[in-house]
Design an enzyme around this catalytic site. Sequence first.
Site, PDB file in Angstrom:
ATOM      1  N   HIS A  46       3.477  -4.650   3.259  1.00 24.61           N
ATOM      2  CA  HIS A  46       3.468  -5.601   5.035  1.00 24.61           C
ATOM      3  C   HIS A  46       3.049  -7.252   5.271  1.00 24.61           C
ATOM      4  CE1 HIS A  46       3.829  -1.488   7.042  1.00 24.61           C
ATOM      5  NE2 HIS A  46       2.919  -0.953   5.964  1.00 24.61           N
TER       6      HIS A  46
ATOM      7  N   HIS B 235       0.982  -1.153  -0.286  1.00 27.37           N
ATOM      8  CA  HIS B 235       0.229  -0.169   0.018  1.00 27.37           C
ATOM      9  C   HIS B 235       0.566   1.311   0.566  1.00 27.37           C
ATOM     10  CE1 HIS B 235      -0.213   1.270   4.508  1.00 27.37           C
ATOM     11  NE2 HIS B 235       0.697   0.763   3.976  1.00 27.37           N
TER      12      HIS B 235
ATOM     13  N   GLU C  73       1.206  -4.425  11.452  1.00 29.27           N
ATOM     14  CA  GLU C  73       1.748  -4.183  10.212  1.00 29.27           C
ATOM     15  C   GLU C  73       2.958  -4.624  10.489  1.00 29.27           C
ATOM     16  OE1 GLU C  73       1.893   0.094   9.140  1.00 29.27           O
ATOM     17  OE2 GLU C  73       0.219   0.101   8.234  1.00 29.27           O
TER      18      GLU C  73
ATOM     19  N   HIS D 148       4.696   0.315  -0.526  1.00 32.01           N
ATOM     20  CA  HIS D 148       5.859  -0.382   0.110  1.00 32.01           C
ATOM     21  C   HIS D 148       4.935  -1.488   0.574  1.00 32.01           C
ATOM     22  CE1 HIS D 148       3.521   2.180   3.089  1.00 32.01           C
ATOM     23  NE2 HIS D 148       3.884   1.392   4.125  1.00 32.01           N
TER      24      HIS D 148
ATOM     25  N   CYS E  71       6.394   6.695   4.200  1.00 33.17           N
ATOM     26  CA  CYS E  71       4.800   6.100   3.999  1.00 33.17           C
ATOM     27  C   CYS E  71       3.861   6.717   2.611  1.00 33.17           C
ATOM     28  CB  CYS E  71       3.833   5.733   4.908  1.00 33.17           C
ATOM     29  SG  CYS E  71       4.361   5.249   6.123  1.00 33.17           S
TER      30      CYS E  71
ATOM     31  N   HIS F  88      -2.095 -10.063  -1.416  1.00 35.97           N
ATOM     32  CA  HIS F  88      -1.205  -9.855  -2.146  1.00 35.97           C
ATOM     33  C   HIS F  88      -1.618  -9.085  -3.450  1.00 35.97           C
ATOM     34  CE1 HIS F  88       1.610 -13.280  -0.693  1.00 35.97           C
ATOM     35  NE2 HIS F  88       2.591 -12.949  -1.677  1.00 35.97           N
TER      36      HIS F  88
END
Length: 136
Positions: free
Chosen positions: A42, A25, A123, A40, A36, A80
């Site tokens: 998680h 995201h 996260e 990137h 952010c 994914h």
Amino acid sequence: MDFTSVPLPLGVFTIGKKFGFEAGHRLPGLPPEHKCARQHGHSYEVEVVLTAPSLQEPGFITDFDALAPFKKFLDSELDHHNLHEILPFEPTSERLAQFLAGWFIQNLQPTISGRLVSVLVRETGSSWARFDVEGQ
């Protein structure tokens, strides 16, 4: 020892179950220089917490296997994916926790015993957000 003499106190029962999924995201509402704001990913960990004042036979709030549809939803719809491309909100952990609570209440809670108390979204190993459900 006579275990039948041990008093069983009054109270509420609580269970939790963790699930995981991988997703990417970005948070375009942040300034461009914020890390952010860039794409990137998680390894998300999601924990649902349920409660009940009494147990169903053989002594469960709900059978953990009854929570499998939640895992199926995470795997088929979020795993994914780029969350900012599929969700109708900026995908912070806080908003994701609230959204997952809503999905759980709408799609799974009517079919199980117990009541959803909270959803926690982690996260990283040190960062998490929790949504506590009110008024159920």
